[in-house]
Write a protein that holds these residues in place. Sequence first.
Motif, PDB file in Angstrom:
ATOM      1  N   VAL A   1       0.849  -1.183   0.000  1.00  0.00           N
ATOM      2  CA  VAL A   1       0.000   0.000   0.000  1.00  0.00           C
ATOM      3  C   VAL A   1       0.888   1.239   0.000  1.00  0.00           C
ATOM      4  O   VAL A   1       2.037   1.197   0.451  1.00  0.00           O
ATOM      5  CB  VAL A   1      -0.936   0.031   1.227  1.00  0.00           C
ATOM      6  N   GLU A   2       0.364   2.334  -0.498  1.00  0.00           N
ATOM      7  CA  GLU A   2       1.127   3.581  -0.508  1.00  0.00           C
ATOM      8  C   GLU A   2       0.980   4.273   0.841  1.00  0.00           C
ATOM      9  O   GLU A   2      -0.126   4.392   1.377  1.00  0.00           O
ATOM     10  CB  GLU A   2       0.640   4.499  -1.626  1.00  0.00           C
ATOM     11  N   VAL A   3       2.098   4.723   1.395  1.00  0.00           N
ATOM     12  CA  VAL A   3       2.096   5.391   2.689  1.00  0.00           C
ATOM     13  C   VAL A   3       2.875   6.699   2.596  1.00  0.00           C
ATOM     14  O   VAL A   3       3.762   6.851   1.751  1.00  0.00           O
ATOM     15  CB  VAL A   3       2.719   4.501   3.799  1.00  0.00           C
ATOM     16  N   SER A   4       2.529   7.634   3.460  1.00  0.00           N
ATOM     17  CA  SER A   4       3.216   8.913   3.515  1.00  0.00           C
ATOM     18  C   SER A   4       4.529   8.770   4.283  1.00  0.00           C
ATOM     19  O   SER A   4       4.623   8.023   5.256  1.00  0.00           O
ATOM     20  CB  SER A   4       2.338   9.965   4.191  1.00  0.00           C
ATOM     21  N   LEU A   5       5.524   9.527   3.848  1.00  0.00           N
ATOM     22  CA  LEU A   5       6.816   9.555   4.533  1.00  0.00           C
ATOM     23  C   LEU A   5       7.063  10.899   5.223  1.00  0.00           C
ATOM     24  O   LEU A   5       8.148  11.143   5.734  1.00  0.00           O
ATOM     25  CB  LEU A   5       7.947   9.304   3.530  1.00  0.00           C
ATOM     26  N   LYS A   6       6.055  11.764   5.249  1.00  0.00           N
ATOM     27  CA  LYS A   6       6.252  13.119   5.754  1.00  0.00           C
ATOM     28  C   LYS A   6       6.708  13.153   7.200  1.00  0.00           C
ATOM     29  O   LYS A   6       7.402  14.075   7.612  1.00  0.00           O
ATOM     30  CB  LYS A   6       4.968  13.932   5.575  1.00  0.00           C
ATOM     31  N   GLU A   7       6.299  12.170   7.994  1.00  0.00           N
ATOM     32  CA  GLU A   7       6.699  12.151   9.402  1.00  0.00           C
ATOM     33  C   GLU A   7       7.922  11.272   9.634  1.00  0.00           C
ATOM     34  O   GLU A   7       8.240  10.939  10.777  1.00  0.00           O
ATOM     35  CB  GLU A   7       5.528  11.642  10.259  1.00  0.00           C
ATOM     36  N   THR A   8       8.602  10.915   8.566  1.00  0.00           N
ATOM     37  CA  THR A   8       9.796  10.065   8.664  1.00  0.00           C
ATOM     38  C   THR A   8      10.985  10.793   8.025  1.00  0.00           C
ATOM     39  O   THR A   8      10.802  11.775   7.301  1.00  0.00           O
ATOM     40  CB  THR A   8       9.594   8.726   7.945  1.00  0.00           C
ATOM     41  N   PRO A   9      12.196  10.311   8.238  1.00  0.00           N
ATOM     42  CA  PRO A   9      13.370  10.937   7.623  1.00  0.00           C
ATOM     43  C   PRO A   9      13.646  10.462   6.198  1.00  0.00           C
ATOM     44  O   PRO A   9      14.607  10.917   5.574  1.00  0.00           O
ATOM     45  CB  PRO A   9      14.505  10.527   8.560  1.00  0.00           C
ATOM     46  N   ARG A  10      12.846   9.555   5.675  1.00  0.00           N
ATOM     47  CA  ARG A  10      13.095   9.001   4.338  1.00  0.00           C
ATOM     48  C   ARG A  10      12.505   9.887   3.255  1.00  0.00           C
ATOM     49  O   ARG A  10      11.401  10.408   3.388  1.00  0.00           O
ATOM     50  CB  ARG A  10      12.500   7.593   4.221  1.00  0.00           C
ATOM     51  N   ARG A  11      13.248  10.016   2.160  1.00  0.00           N
ATOM     52  CA  ARG A  11      12.787  10.739   0.994  1.00  0.00           C
ATOM     53  C   ARG A  11      13.332  10.048  -0.254  1.00  0.00           C
ATOM     54  O   ARG A  11      14.522   9.755  -0.343  1.00  0.00           O
ATOM     55  CB  ARG A  11      13.263  12.197   1.009  1.00  0.00           C
ATOM     56  N   GLY A  12      12.459   9.817  -1.234  1.00  0.00           N
ATOM     57  CA  GLY A  12      12.882   9.286  -2.521  1.00  0.00           C
ATOM     58  C   GLY A  12      13.588   7.943  -2.427  1.00  0.00           C
ATOM     59  O   GLY A  12      13.553   7.264  -1.393  1.00  0.00           O
ATOM     60  N   VAL A  13      14.241   7.576  -3.519  1.00  0.00           N
ATOM     61  CA  VAL A  13      14.869   6.257  -3.588  1.00  0.00           C
ATOM     62  C   VAL A  13      16.060   6.122  -2.654  1.00  0.00           C
ATOM     63  O   VAL A  13      16.453   5.008  -2.304  1.00  0.00           O
ATOM     64  CB  VAL A  13      15.294   5.904  -5.033  1.00  0.00           C
ATOM     65  N   LEU A  14      16.656   7.233  -2.237  1.00  0.00           N
ATOM     66  CA  LEU A  14      17.785   7.144  -1.320  1.00  0.00           C
ATOM     67  C   LEU A  14      17.359   6.677   0.065  1.00  0.00           C
ATOM     68  O   LEU A  14      18.211   6.341   0.884  1.00  0.00           O
ATOM     69  CB  LEU A  14      18.502   8.493  -1.216  1.00  0.00           C
ATOM     70  N   GLY A  15      16.065   6.638   0.319  1.00  0.00           N
ATOM     71  CA  GLY A  15      15.571   6.083   1.568  1.00  0.00           C
ATOM     72  C   GLY A  15      15.087   4.659   1.429  1.00  0.00           C
ATOM     73  O   GLY A  15      14.572   4.077   2.393  1.00  0.00           O
ATOM     74  N   HIS A  16      15.249   4.073   0.248  1.00  0.00           N
ATOM     75  CA  HIS A  16      14.803   2.704   0.009  1.00  0.00           C
ATOM     76  C   HIS A  16      15.830   1.707   0.527  1.00  0.00           C
ATOM     77  O   HIS A  16      17.033   1.836   0.262  1.00  0.00           O
ATOM     78  CB  HIS A  16      14.577   2.460  -1.483  1.00  0.00           C
TER      79      HIS A  16
END
Length: 331
Positions: free
Chosen positions: A130-145
């Motif tokens: 499922v798609e989830v928001s990352l706004k409350e996490t430190p991950r952004r884009g593929v570099l957080g994968h």
Amino acid sequence: MRLSYFLWSSIPDEELFRIAENGQLHDTDIVKGQIRRMIADDKSQALVDNFAAQWLNLRSLEDSRPDPKVFAEFNDKLRMFMLQETSLVFRSIMTEDRSIEELLSGESTWVNESLATHYGIEGVVGEEFVEVSLKETPRRGVLGHASILTLTSYPQRTSPVQRGKWILENIFGEGPPPPPPGVPELQESAKDTPELSLREQMTIHRTNSVCASCHQMMDPLGMGLENFDAIGRWRVEERGRAIDARGELPDGQTFAGPQGLVKILLNRREDFIRTLTRKMLIYATGRGLEYYDQCVVDDCVEHMSHHNNRFSSLVEAIVLSDAFMTRGHAE
């Protein structure tokens, strides 16, 4: 035929054959319509499986072997989920025709319960993604994968050098030269100073002037991801020491942590767009680029700048270029 193999890795369907027979593939509006139709088709998953995997080096994840004594949580199923996340993110940007900049800055991702637990994201149940928001996490884009973070690590620890090298090559298109002969790799020289932090060991490694020129660019970029361990989990300390994820680039720019790193990368968004364009043009034409292809890349980047860098504008610019429309080499 070339358009079909580019987007579907397969032969044209009846509609594409009919348009080709009617000589309409030189009509720009018709070609653009076909591109949108083909991207929306399930067969465009081939572009994700082949191009995205090639560009992001995702096939290297199959060779990653995190040490089970250190990372007991890692298994082949988690490896598969990591790959699926990156595939779904690329596909959603492609099919929803969003800006390719979201590959760097995206504030959402796709996870199932296992991967959500791995990331510390609550509220996801079951194996369905499922798609989830990352706004409350430190991950952004593929570099957080976790896929990227794992394939750029060693079996027992992270590798800021490999992560920085990955960014230089795949985001900026600036691969560093091979290391000079006779210089031991960091993991070898670190055996003599196990009491030092990774940052301190890297500082010592850079005292070799021959190594310093490349490492002063790679290392800070990789250090920005140091809060992610070797299988992509978030951490604030290692062996009782607080993680120091600050970086300073040769031009004096400073940042801290993965979100700060992403901002630095977005300051060079045109370099990223140009690199992605070059890599997709190589994939689409099935050949390496020549000096005269630089004009094609420039035209593609210019075209995309007028269309908010949407994914479709990248594909349109490539498909409508002389490099794609003609098979011969320039004289």
